[in-house]
Motif scaffolding. Structure first.
Motif, PDB file in Angstrom:
ATOM      1  N   ARG A  20       4.391  11.583  -4.886  1.00  0.00           N
ATOM      2  CA  ARG A  20       2.986  11.612  -5.291  1.00  0.00           C
ATOM      3  C   ARG A  20       2.243  12.524  -4.324  1.00  0.00           C
ATOM      4  NH1 ARG A  20       1.497   5.840  -6.872  1.00  0.00           N
ATOM      5  NH2 ARG A  20       2.852   6.288  -8.622  1.00  0.00           N
ATOM      6  N   CYS A  47       2.284  12.419   6.411  1.00  0.00           N
ATOM      7  CA  CYS A  47       3.451  11.616   6.034  1.00  0.00           C
ATOM      8  C   CYS A  47       4.576  11.840   7.036  1.00  0.00           C
ATOM      9  CB  CYS A  47       3.909  11.978   4.629  1.00  0.00           C
ATOM     10  SG  CYS A  47       5.419  11.121   4.132  1.00  0.00           S
ATOM     11  N   ASP A 107       0.583   4.327  -2.582  1.00  0.00           N
ATOM     12  CA  ASP A 107       0.325   5.702  -2.118  1.00  0.00           C
ATOM     13  C   ASP A 107       1.379   6.662  -2.647  1.00  0.00           C
ATOM     14  OD1 ASP A 107      -1.881   4.953  -0.706  1.00  0.00           O
ATOM     15  OD2 ASP A 107      -0.892   4.937   1.258  1.00  0.00           O
ATOM     16  N   CYS A 108       2.635   6.299  -2.484  1.00  0.00           N
ATOM     17  CA  CYS A 108       3.703   7.224  -2.868  1.00  0.00           C
ATOM     18  C   CYS A 108       5.047   6.493  -2.943  1.00  0.00           C
ATOM     19  CB  CYS A 108       3.803   8.369  -1.846  1.00  0.00           C
ATOM     20  SG  CYS A 108       5.171   9.495  -2.228  1.00  0.00           S
ATOM     21  N   ASN A 134       0.822  -1.215   0.000  1.00  0.00           N
ATOM     22  CA  ASN A 134       0.000   0.000   0.000  1.00  0.00           C
ATOM     23  C   ASN A 134       0.856   1.264   0.000  1.00  0.00           C
ATOM     24  OD1 ASN A 134      -2.654  -1.005  -0.156  1.00  0.00           O
ATOM     25  ND2 ASN A 134      -2.594  -1.601   1.993  1.00  0.00           N
ATOM     26  N   THR A 135       2.004   1.192   0.656  1.00  0.00           N
ATOM     27  CA  THR A 135       2.888   2.360   0.646  1.00  0.00           C
ATOM     28  C   THR A 135       3.388   2.621  -0.769  1.00  0.00           C
ATOM     29  OG1 THR A 135       3.574   1.869   2.907  1.00  0.00           O
ATOM     30  CG2 THR A 135       4.961   3.380   1.679  1.00  0.00           C
ATOM     31  N   LEU A 183      -2.722  13.453   1.580  1.00  0.00           N
ATOM     32  CA  LEU A 183      -2.148  12.537   2.576  1.00  0.00           C
ATOM     33  C   LEU A 183      -0.773  12.983   3.052  1.00  0.00           C
ATOM     34  CD1 LEU A 183      -3.140   8.967   1.323  1.00  0.00           C
ATOM     35  CD2 LEU A 183      -4.091  10.273   3.229  1.00  0.00           C
TER      36      LEU A 183
END
Ligand code: SF4
Length: 308
Positions: free
Chosen positions: A274, A282, A29-30, A25-26, A278
């Motif tokens: 990205r 971070c 996300d980015c 998932n990380t 969110l």
């Protein structure tokens, strides 16, 4: 053949990508955050801890401890006592805020425990499970694994503000992976996944089919293939530090704020930033100009309900 290798189509050993749902998932996300989290060593210093993580970890620990008590001792008050004794204080504005939230969390944990049957022993509590496919070796820890009838049920506790829906349960890569891994480890079918939102008492559930679980696994493999290729490119550019070097470099830094700026340029083709909303949350935003520009970092307690 080593435990981490499988034979590929051409007969050559093919390295399995070892991962957790969180790692996958990380990456989604980015990629820049993924690089700083999983590849850069020493890891760039993170920002200050978050109060909502302290709430979540305290509640999870208390519930795990509750199931380890003898059945007769599993009362709601015992759950509250475990919560209070194990309360984590990182990230709160001050002692008063921490104490207020400890009481909120205690009530929430007691209320939740009051709805449980102490004699209904789970199959697993904070149970680590793992599964392999031809491409990935994935592992993760399940908050609670129940046995209902002939099937297993994956239970994930949630303590944040957002109340999950059945769509969240259906779309969760992590829950699907846990279901597959639990089924393989314990040799029992597992199709149902549940998100238990403690603040509201809501349960968001989804009943997977073999096909929908298979789709999640194929998706995990696709994400893993991208991340694995990027990992290889990273390793080709950055040789592994000699043993002890990373420790020396961390120790030599005079303080968190004195950490040298992270140079992203050599990696931006494979690990682009990205930026989005969110970025406020971070842990590495302090090393990321694009992220700071996109969304200012929140106060460490900002995710707590009624505190902003
Ligand atoms: S601040 Fe945003 S863009 Fe930068 S690493 Fe973190 S998530 Fe990625």
């Amino acid at each position: 053949m080593s435990g981490g290798e499988q034979l590929g189509f051409d007969g050559m050993p093919q390295r399995l990508y070892a991962c957790t749902p969180s790692r996958l998932n990380t990456w989604l996300d980015c990629p820049r955050r993924y690089r700083m989290t999983y590849l850069d060593r020493p890891m760039p210093p993170k920002g200050p801890p978050w109060a909502h993580n302290s709430v979540g970890a305290s509640v999870h620990n208390a519930l795990a401890g509750w199931w380890r008590l003898p059945v007769a001792d599993r009362t709601p008050e015992a759950a509250g006592g475990l919560l209070a004794r194990g309360w984590l204080t990182d990230g709160f504005r001050d002692e008063a805020q921490s104490a207020r939230w400890r009481e909120r969390a205690r009530e929430m944990t007691e209320r939740y425990a009051a709805g449980l049957d102490p004699a209904d022993e789970p199959v697993g509590v904070e149970r680590t499970v793992a599964a392999r496919t031809d491409r990935i070796a994935v592992s993760g820890r399940i908050d609670r694994l129940d046995a209902r009838g002939s099937e297993l049920v994956v239970v994930d506790y949630k303590t944040g503000r957002y109340v999950q829906t059945a769509d969240d349960a259906r779309g969760s890569l992590a829950l699907a992976i846990y279901a597959v891994a639990a089924s393989r480890v314990l040799r029992r079918p597992c199709h149902r996944v549940e998100l238990h939102h403690l603040p509201s008492g809501e349960v968001a559930a989804w009943e997977h089919t073999d096909e929908s679980l298979e789709r999640h696994i194929r998706r995990a493999e696709r994400i893993a293939a991208e991340a694995s290729a990027a990992d290889d490119a990273y390793r080709a550019r950055v040789p592994a530090p000699r043993r002890g070097e990373a420790r020396t470099r961390v120790a030599a830094a005079p303080g968190r704020d004195a950490a040298p700026p992270v140079d992203h340029a050599p990696f931006d083709d494979r690990f682009p930033a990205r930026p989005g909303r969110l970025c406020s949350w971070c842990d590495f935003a302090r090393h990321c100009p694009e992220g700071r520009e996109a969304a200012p970092r929140k106060d460490p307690w900002a995710a707590l309900a009624d505190e902003t």
